[in-house]
Scaffold this active site. Structure first.
Site, mmCIF file in Angstrom:
data_model
loop_
_atom_site.group_PDB
_atom_site.id
_atom_site.type_symbol
_atom_site.label_atom_id
_atom_site.label_comp_id
_atom_site.label_asym_id
_atom_site.label_seq_id
_atom_site.Cartn_x
_atom_site.Cartn_y
_atom_site.Cartn_z
ATOM 1 N N HIS A 130 0.826 -1.218 0.000
ATOM 2 C CA HIS A 130 0.000 0.000 0.000
ATOM 3 C C HIS A 130 0.860 1.267 0.000
ATOM 4 C CE1 HIS A 130 -3.416 -2.635 0.978
ATOM 5 N NE2 HIS A 130 -2.617 -3.182 1.884
ATOM 6 N N SER B 38 15.484 21.675 -15.933
ATOM 7 C CA SER B 38 14.324 22.524 -16.176
ATOM 8 C C SER B 38 14.751 23.788 -16.913
ATOM 9 C CB SER B 38 13.658 22.897 -14.846
ATOM 10 O OG SER B 38 12.752 23.964 -15.006
ATOM 11 N N LYS C 144 16.602 21.869 -10.688
ATOM 12 C CA LYS C 144 15.899 20.621 -11.001
ATOM 13 C C LYS C 144 16.800 19.579 -11.679
ATOM 14 C CE LYS C 144 12.168 19.715 -10.618
ATOM 15 N NZ LYS C 144 11.057 20.030 -11.536
ATOM 16 N N GLU D 207 10.163 8.610 -16.784
ATOM 17 C CA GLU D 207 8.838 9.153 -17.079
ATOM 18 C C GLU D 207 8.416 8.844 -18.515
ATOM 19 O OE1 GLU D 207 9.099 13.274 -16.095
ATOM 20 O OE2 GLU D 207 9.094 12.910 -13.924
#
Length: 459
Positions: A156, A277, A283, A290
């Site tokens: 979970h 970024s 970043k 992704e």
């Protein structure tokens, strides 16, 4: 340019029809399979005296020369010739005249394209399997280095029990092994020769289909001509296997994305497999993971698209089935780049061992081991479960881990506890006492690594 099938027609097709009907823009990828199949067919025609043996040899020699010219970039395909099959035949006829027109004796584009696609799917199934194997080897190497790297296991997405990073990686090894098996099955499903089925009802010529099957390395010859030209199950099998593979890669990518966040900080991705970024200079983004996660939807779409195309097609061949190629081509390209890039990303990441171990200790992941200690000291499991639940609640109030509580604090919850509880809840002990097949103990994980190396060598 005159259409090879134009004898029945009184006018030229509209240019828009040519563009809409043509598949050469994408099926030119099948040039090698198409020429290989045509060479086998021509050799069989000569052997069976369906055409003169010298003409058969001339056709074969010319097809081999065309193959070299295509691979050298010396041939430009024509949209007016619609597809790779008619383009090759047109080039052949242009070079050797009427003899070239004899190549199509005893076959149709229907069984020709079915053969080409089966040859192609067999090839990409093998290549996909090889790429998956390389990823597994990368994971096994990484697992070998981290059999003692403690991390929390989750259910979970909540910290559950302590395991090792190696054990976690080995779960994906099992998934990717199943993907290898699926690709083997894909190849087996494609390993039937449809050539000789004709348009739908075979032919009156005395073809030797077994000879062609042997030359093209097919294990079987199709036993029904209607199914031979209209079956695309093997394409769907590849798309399904690729979809499950991408699901596994996507699950792994999701964990990579979580682990390299500041909130987890379990791993650090190499700069070569991260991006920045355009506005935020601090970043460091896990774009590879992704993109793999995102491309999974693309592969699912290809599977669903072809399933939908095939569901309403009556026997035998219909032009709808031209839509089988782009989903297969695109899916293969997608899983190939994903597997190659993902393996390199995994190989170069840094594991933050201390952060992982701290997370395992701070999340009460050794609570089950504390309950097991009580059971081994005569307490019923349900009672032990309640006692440890109260102990965890107490520890939370004190802002301590189970390791940081004193023996007096333990005894305040249950008089059964003694000093040996601290050895039992040591994270290394928790992991290594789970020393059964499939468990996270170092001994078992190392055995699993060795067994998987053996399995790869045999498969």
């Amino acid at each position: 340019m005159k259409k090879m099938w134009g004898g029945r027609f009184s006018k030229k097709t509209d240019l828009l029809t040519d563009d809409f009907n043509s598949s050469i823009s994408f099926d030119q990828r099948l040039y090698k399979q198409d020429i290989t199949g045509s060479i086998a067919h021509a050799r069989m025609l000569g052997k069976q005296n369906i055409i003169d043996s010298k003409e058969s040899e001339q056709i074969i020699e010319t097809l081999e020369a065309i193959l070299l010219d295509i691979e050298s970039g010396n041939i430009e395909f024509s949209v007016s010739m619609e597809d790779i099959h008619m383009n090759v035949e047109a080039i052949l006829t242009e070079r050797i005249g009427d003899v070239g027109k004899k190549l199509h004796t005893g076959r149709s584009r229907n069984d020709q394209v079915a053969t080409d696609m089966r040859l192609y799917v067999k090839e990409i199934a093998d290549d996909s399997k090889s790429l998956i194997q390389k990823l597994i080897l990368t994971l096994l190497d990484l697992a070998e280095d981290h059999t003692n790297t403690i991390m929390p296991g989750y259910t979970h997405l909540q910290r559950a029990q302590p395991i090792t990073f190696s054990h976690h990686l080995m779960a994906y090894v099992e998934m990717f092994k199943r993907d290898m098996i699926r690709m083997t099955q894909v190849k087996a499903m494609a390993d039937t020769l449809p050539l000789g089925s004709g348009a739908l009802a075979t032919t009156t010529y005395p073809l030797d289909r077994e000879m062609v099957a042997t030359e093209l390395d097919f294990s079987h010859v199709s036993l029904n001509s209607l199914d031979g030209v209209s079956d695309r199950d093997f394409c769907l099998d590849f798309l399904e296997a690729a979809s499950v593979l991408m699901m596994h890669l996507s699950r792994f990518s999701e964990e990579i994305i979580l682990w390299c966040s500041s909130e987890f900080n379990f791993i650090t991705l190499d700069d070569a497999f991260s991006t920045g970024s355009s506005i935020m200079p601090q970043k460091k983004n896990p774009d590879i993971a992704e993109l793999v996660r995102g491309k999974t939807g693309r592969v699912y779409g290809n599977l669903m698209g072809l399933l939908t195309t095939m569901k309403g097609i009556p026997l035998a061949y219909n032009k709808d089935m031209q839509e089988d190629k782009e989903p297969v081509f695109d899916t293969y390209d997608t899983i190939k780049i994903c597997l190659i890039t993902f393996a390199k990303m995994i190989k170069t990441l840094t594991v933050n061992k201390d952060t992982m171990k701290k997370a395992a200790a701070g999340g009460f992941s050794n609570a089950t081991d504390a309950a097991d200690w009580l059971v081994k000291h005569g307490v019923a499991f349900r009672d032990a479960h309640e006692i440890i639940g109260k102990l965890v609640f107490f520890a939370l109030e004190q802002q301590k881990s189970l390791d940081e509580l004193t023996i007096d604090e333990y005894k305040s919850v249950s008089s059964v506890f003694d000093e040996s509880i601290f050895a039992a809840i040591d994270l290394n002990v928790c992991v290594n006492q789970r020393n059964i097949i499939g468990g996270p103990a170092e001994e078992q994980v190392r055995k699993a690594i060795a067994l998987n190396h053996q399995w790869l060598a045999q498969n």
